[in-house]
Motif scaffolding. Structure first.
Motif, PDB file in Angstrom:
ATOM      1  N   ILE A 320       0.883  -1.172   0.000  1.00  0.00           N
ATOM      2  CA  ILE A 320       0.000   0.000   0.000  1.00  0.00           C
ATOM      3  C   ILE A 320       0.924   1.226   0.000  1.00  0.00           C
ATOM      4  O   ILE A 320       1.392   1.660   1.057  1.00  0.00           O
ATOM      5  CB  ILE A 320      -0.938   0.019   1.214  1.00  0.00           C
ATOM      6  CG1 ILE A 320      -1.739  -1.289   1.290  1.00  0.00           C
ATOM      7  CG2 ILE A 320      -1.895   1.211   1.143  1.00  0.00           C
ATOM      8  CD1 ILE A 320      -2.634  -1.390   2.514  1.00  0.00           C
ATOM      9  N   PRO A 321       1.256   1.774  -1.168  1.00  0.00           N
ATOM     10  CA  PRO A 321       2.251   2.861  -1.247  1.00  0.00           C
ATOM     11  C   PRO A 321       1.896   4.069  -0.400  1.00  0.00           C
ATOM     12  O   PRO A 321       2.782   4.722   0.170  1.00  0.00           O
ATOM     13  CB  PRO A 321       2.278   3.205  -2.741  1.00  0.00           C
ATOM     14  CG  PRO A 321       1.762   1.980  -3.432  1.00  0.00           C
ATOM     15  CD  PRO A 321       0.760   1.381  -2.496  1.00  0.00           C
ATOM     16  N   GLU A 322       0.601   4.424  -0.301  1.00  0.00           N
ATOM     17  CA  GLU A 322       0.207   5.613   0.453  1.00  0.00           C
ATOM     18  C   GLU A 322       0.539   5.481   1.937  1.00  0.00           C
ATOM     19  O   GLU A 322       0.702   6.486   2.632  1.00  0.00           O
ATOM     20  CB  GLU A 322      -1.295   5.865   0.282  1.00  0.00           C
ATOM     21  CG  GLU A 322      -1.699   6.435  -1.072  1.00  0.00           C
ATOM     22  CD  GLU A 322      -1.634   5.412  -2.190  1.00  0.00           C
ATOM     23  OE1 GLU A 322      -1.731   5.797  -3.362  1.00  0.00           O
ATOM     24  OE2 GLU A 322      -1.478   4.201  -1.879  1.00  0.00           O
ATOM     25  N   LEU A 323       0.651   4.261   2.442  1.00  0.00           N
ATOM     26  CA  LEU A 323       0.998   4.026   3.854  1.00  0.00           C
ATOM     27  C   LEU A 323       2.451   3.604   4.025  1.00  0.00           C
ATOM     28  O   LEU A 323       2.877   3.315   5.148  1.00  0.00           O
ATOM     29  CB  LEU A 323       0.077   2.952   4.453  1.00  0.00           C
ATOM     30  CG  LEU A 323      -1.430   3.232   4.435  1.00  0.00           C
ATOM     31  CD1 LEU A 323      -2.170   2.120   5.167  1.00  0.00           C
ATOM     32  CD2 LEU A 323      -1.736   4.580   5.060  1.00  0.00           C
ATOM     33  N   GLU A 324       3.197   3.520   2.903  1.00  0.00           N
ATOM     34  CA  GLU A 324       4.572   3.023   2.923  1.00  0.00           C
ATOM     35  C   GLU A 324       4.615   1.652   3.593  1.00  0.00           C
ATOM     36  O   GLU A 324       5.499   1.343   4.384  1.00  0.00           O
ATOM     37  CB  GLU A 324       5.514   3.998   3.647  1.00  0.00           C
ATOM     38  CG  GLU A 324       5.625   5.357   2.995  1.00  0.00           C
ATOM     39  CD  GLU A 324       6.598   6.257   3.713  1.00  0.00           C
ATOM     40  OE1 GLU A 324       7.241   5.784   4.670  1.00  0.00           O
ATOM     41  OE2 GLU A 324       6.722   7.422   3.335  1.00  0.00           O
ATOM     42  N   PHE A 325       3.631   0.831   3.247  1.00  0.00           N
ATOM     43  CA  PHE A 325       3.492  -0.482   3.876  1.00  0.00           C
ATOM     44  C   PHE A 325       3.714  -1.583   2.851  1.00  0.00           C
ATOM     45  O   PHE A 325       3.255  -1.492   1.720  1.00  0.00           O
ATOM     46  CB  PHE A 325       2.094  -0.629   4.478  1.00  0.00           C
ATOM     47  CG  PHE A 325       1.804  -2.007   5.023  1.00  0.00           C
ATOM     48  CD1 PHE A 325       2.304  -2.405   6.246  1.00  0.00           C
ATOM     49  CD2 PHE A 325       1.049  -2.909   4.286  1.00  0.00           C
ATOM     50  CE1 PHE A 325       2.053  -3.667   6.742  1.00  0.00           C
ATOM     51  CE2 PHE A 325       0.782  -4.177   4.774  1.00  0.00           C
ATOM     52  CZ  PHE A 325       1.283  -4.552   6.002  1.00  0.00           C
ATOM     53  N   GLU A 326       4.437  -2.624   3.276  1.00  0.00           N
ATOM     54  CA  GLU A 326       4.653  -3.784   2.420  1.00  0.00           C
ATOM     55  C   GLU A 326       4.607  -5.039   3.280  1.00  0.00           C
ATOM     56  O   GLU A 326       5.283  -5.133   4.303  1.00  0.00           O
ATOM     57  CB  GLU A 326       5.985  -3.689   1.672  1.00  0.00           C
ATOM     58  CG  GLU A 326       6.208  -4.865   0.734  1.00  0.00           C
ATOM     59  CD  GLU A 326       7.435  -4.680  -0.145  1.00  0.00           C
ATOM     60  OE1 GLU A 326       7.939  -5.686  -0.669  1.00  0.00           O
ATOM     61  OE2 GLU A 326       7.873  -3.520  -0.301  1.00  0.00           O
ATOM     62  N   LEU A 327       3.801  -5.991   2.860  1.00  0.00           N
ATOM     63  CA  LEU A 327       3.668  -7.277   3.538  1.00  0.00           C
ATOM     64  C   LEU A 327       4.388  -8.318   2.699  1.00  0.00           C
ATOM     65  O   LEU A 327       4.051  -8.533   1.539  1.00  0.00           O
ATOM     66  CB  LEU A 327       2.189  -7.643   3.702  1.00  0.00           C
ATOM     67  CG  LEU A 327       1.870  -8.909   4.491  1.00  0.00           C
ATOM     68  CD1 LEU A 327       2.177  -8.714   5.963  1.00  0.00           C
ATOM     69  CD2 LEU A 327       0.411  -9.287   4.303  1.00  0.00           C
ATOM     70  N   GLY A 328       5.405  -8.955   3.279  1.00  0.00           N
ATOM     71  CA  GLY A 328       6.247  -9.859   2.521  1.00  0.00           C
ATOM     72  C   GLY A 328       5.575 -11.165   2.153  1.00  0.00           C
ATOM     73  O   GLY A 328       4.521 -11.538   2.667  1.00  0.00           O
ATOM     74  N   MET A 329       6.229 -11.873   1.244  1.00  0.00           N
ATOM     75  CA  MET A 329       5.746 -13.181   0.793  1.00  0.00           C
ATOM     76  C   MET A 329       5.776 -14.169   1.963  1.00  0.00           C
ATOM     77  O   MET A 329       6.743 -14.244   2.702  1.00  0.00           O
ATOM     78  CB  MET A 329       6.637 -13.685  -0.350  1.00  0.00           C
ATOM     79  CG  MET A 329       6.175 -14.971  -0.982  1.00  0.00           C
ATOM     80  SD  MET A 329       7.172 -15.402  -2.436  1.00  0.00           S
ATOM     81  CE  MET A 329       8.739 -15.800  -1.655  1.00  0.00           C
ATOM     82  N   GLY A 330       4.719 -14.913   2.151  1.00  0.00           N
ATOM     83  CA  GLY A 330       4.644 -15.896   3.227  1.00  0.00           C
ATOM     84  C   GLY A 330       3.869 -15.418   4.432  1.00  0.00           C
ATOM     85  O   GLY A 330       3.352 -16.232   5.200  1.00  0.00           O
ATOM     86  N   ALA A 331       3.785 -14.092   4.642  1.00  0.00           N
ATOM     87  CA  ALA A 331       3.027 -13.567   5.781  1.00  0.00           C
ATOM     88  C   ALA A 331       1.536 -13.770   5.545  1.00  0.00           C
ATOM     89  O   ALA A 331       1.049 -13.632   4.428  1.00  0.00           O
ATOM     90  CB  ALA A 331       3.339 -12.089   5.990  1.00  0.00           C
ATOM     91  N   LEU A 332       0.818 -14.115   6.599  1.00  0.00           N
ATOM     92  CA  LEU A 332      -0.626 -14.366   6.585  1.00  0.00           C
ATOM     93  C   LEU A 332      -1.008 -15.640   5.835  1.00  0.00           C
ATOM     94  O   LEU A 332      -2.165 -16.054   5.866  1.00  0.00           O
ATOM     95  CB  LEU A 332      -1.410 -13.185   5.981  1.00  0.00           C
ATOM     96  CG  LEU A 332      -1.523 -11.921   6.832  1.00  0.00           C
ATOM     97  CD1 LEU A 332      -2.289 -10.857   6.072  1.00  0.00           C
ATOM     98  CD2 LEU A 332      -2.194 -12.202   8.164  1.00  0.00           C
ATOM     99  N   GLY A 333      -0.052 -16.289   5.143  1.00  0.00           N
ATOM    100  CA  GLY A 333      -0.376 -17.502   4.419  1.00  0.00           C
ATOM    101  C   GLY A 333      -1.314 -17.237   3.257  1.00  0.00           C
ATOM    102  O   GLY A 333      -1.428 -16.122   2.746  1.00  0.00           O
ATOM    103  N   GLY A 334      -2.018 -18.279   2.813  1.00  0.00           N
ATOM    104  CA  GLY A 334      -2.996 -18.118   1.747  1.00  0.00           C
ATOM    105  C   GLY A 334      -4.346 -17.700   2.298  1.00  0.00           C
ATOM    106  O   GLY A 334      -4.789 -18.198   3.334  1.00  0.00           O
ATOM    107  N   LYS A 335      -5.018 -16.782   1.611  1.00  0.00           N
ATOM    108  CA  LYS A 335      -6.306 -16.262   2.071  1.00  0.00           C
ATOM    109  C   LYS A 335      -7.272 -16.152   0.895  1.00  0.00           C
ATOM    110  O   LYS A 335      -6.904 -15.702  -0.195  1.00  0.00           O
ATOM    111  CB  LYS A 335      -6.137 -14.863   2.697  1.00  0.00           C
ATOM    112  CG  LYS A 335      -5.378 -14.837   4.013  1.00  0.00           C
ATOM    113  CD  LYS A 335      -6.268 -15.234   5.167  1.00  0.00           C
ATOM    114  CE  LYS A 335      -5.543 -15.095   6.496  1.00  0.00           C
ATOM    115  NZ  LYS A 335      -6.388 -15.506   7.631  1.00  0.00           N
TER     116      LYS A 335
END
Length: 442
Positions: A320-335
């Motif tokens: 989410i560029p506006e929040l300078e947020f990045e969630l890496g691969m593997g986090a939260l698993g599959g959803k």
């Protein structure tokens, strides 16, 4: 374990939340042998749960005869589905103060010195990068007097190496700290959370058979019964026994094949625990890795966007560029959920960061976290416009096009060629799909 059950109290939970105000928590006392004077001492065991972390066993031994004492912390939580590897580029003194959770099965390495602390050579510890180096120095210095008397040459080389380790604490030049834990229960602090830390690389990986054996895990025996046709599985909900990830009580997991319109087939797994009420779901791709990676960009402009269906595979990262947020691969698993559901899962994940709340946090970090959560809530409520980006090198993620089969003006889907590093993470570089029969025969 009878004494432990008595200490927990009849009918009470085995692991109680750790609280300074809880006067009911009392450790179990077990008479045990002192390894210093070989007389009897007392071991005290406390089974407790650390908020925002997991269950632990605190063990404390004291001997009244020789006054020797020892304290250890052991993990009582479950082994994670994947191993985790943290690679930190240490470039300043502030990096030395990063908090680290190192389990006893984790391996710590400093490649620049060709230095490694093998698994199961130290007990689990909650410390800092500097603390791990200090502990290593203390271990090397422990037997130096004996070495100087028996082998002066070896003792001199170890003295030189100890000096190099101590110089690392001053960070005169950058070095790399690698923490590899096949159990997935170790952790290295990200002081910029929830924003991405460019100095910290987190990689989740599948355990090798050797690592699984080291952890005492056995591969499931292959079922010799013939597999049911896929068509039958689509019309049936399969159920198998498992344990709740929160309370470890027996639970049931339901699994079903589902066809997503305009996409592909996926496997949805849902677990419900009757003991504690915990509910969780996970999605895995039912097909192969796509020839190209997929990058999906959605411009969130309306509250109705929150109802879009989202399939996030375990190889997908979120930005989410506006929040300078990045969630890496593997986090939260599959959803497999809605956009609103995925954003709420991200919010819960950030709130559960053990180093962002409680005694480990600082006022500035807490204020920064609350500001981030406030903006994220505005996006969920449709009060703030933002871009939501899903990047999946395997090409197995999906975001609903509400205008299908026509184009969605707010949705952009890009296909791209994977880099060598992305193929390496997916295990494709070592995969041989042609001529492997002849190679196996040789």
């Amino acid at each position: 374990m009878a004494a432990v059950r008595d200490a927990a109290g009849a009918g009470g939970p085995l692991f109680r939340p750790l609280s300074a105000e809880d006067g009911e928590q009392r450790p179990a006392e077990i008479e045990s042998l002192c390894m210093n004077c070989f007389r009897n001492g007392v071991t005290r065991l406390l089974l407790t749960r650390i908020p925002f972390f997991k269950e632990i066993i605190v063990s404390s031994f004291t001997c009244d005869s020789c006054s020797w004492s020892n304290t250890e912390i052991q993990s009582a939580g479950r082994i994670q589905e994947q191993g985790v590897r943290y690679s930190l580029a240490v470039a300043s003194r502030q990096d030395m103060n990063r908090e680290v959770v190192k389990t006893d099965c984790a391996t710590a390495r400093i490649p620049e010195l060709d230095f490694e602390i093998p698994a199961f050579t130290q007990k689990g510890v909650l410390t800092t990068i500097e603390g791990i180096i200090d502990r290593a120095v203390a271990g090397l210095e422990q037997d130096q007097p004996v070495r100087r008397a028996t082998d002066q040459e070896v003792a001199s080389k170890i003295d030189e190496f100890i000096v190099k380790l101590k110089q690392l604490k001053e960070v005169h030049s950058p070095f790399t700290f690698v923490l590899d834990d096949p159990s997935g229960n170790s952790f290295v602090e990200n002081p910029r959370a929830p924003q991405r830390d460019d100095a910290l690389l987190v990689t989740h990986y599948r355990r090798s058979p050797q690592q699984a054996a080291m952890l005492g895990l056995q591969e499931e025996e292959l079922d010799e019964t013939p597999a049911e046709p896929a068509e039958d599985l689509r019309n049936e909900v399969l159920q198998f026994n498992t344990n709740c990830p929160e309370c470890n009580a027996p639970a049931n997991t339901n699994m079903k094949l589902v066809q997503i319109p305009h996409f592909k087939e996926v496997i949805i797994m849902a677990t419900n625990c009757d003991s504690c009420g915990h509910r969780t779901n996970e999605v895995k791709s039912g097909g192969a890795i796509e020839p190209q990676g997929t990058r999906i960009t959605l411009r969130i402009t309306d509250p109705c966007d929150m109802t879009r269906d989202v399939l996030k595979s375990e190889t997908c990262s979120v930005e989410i560029p506006e929040l300078e947020f990045e969630l890496g691969m593997g986090a939260l698993g599959g959803k497999f959920t809605t956009l609103e559901g995925l954003l709420k899962d991200i919010r819960d994940l950030v709130e559960r960061n053990p180093f962002s709340l409680g005694d480990s946090s600082t006022p500035s970090r807490t204020e920064k976290l609350q500001e981030f959560l406030g903006k994220l809530q505005e996006i969920i409520e449709g009060k703030m416009k933002a871009r939501f980006i899903m990047d999946d090198p395997a090409g197995n993620s999906y975001l609903q096009n509400v205008y299908a089969p026509d184009e969605d003006p707010e949705l952009q889907v890009e296909r791209y060629e994977r880099t060598f590093e992305q193929n390496e993470d997916l295990g494709l570089n070592d995969m041989k799909t042609e001529g492997y029969e002849a190679g196996a025969g040789r």
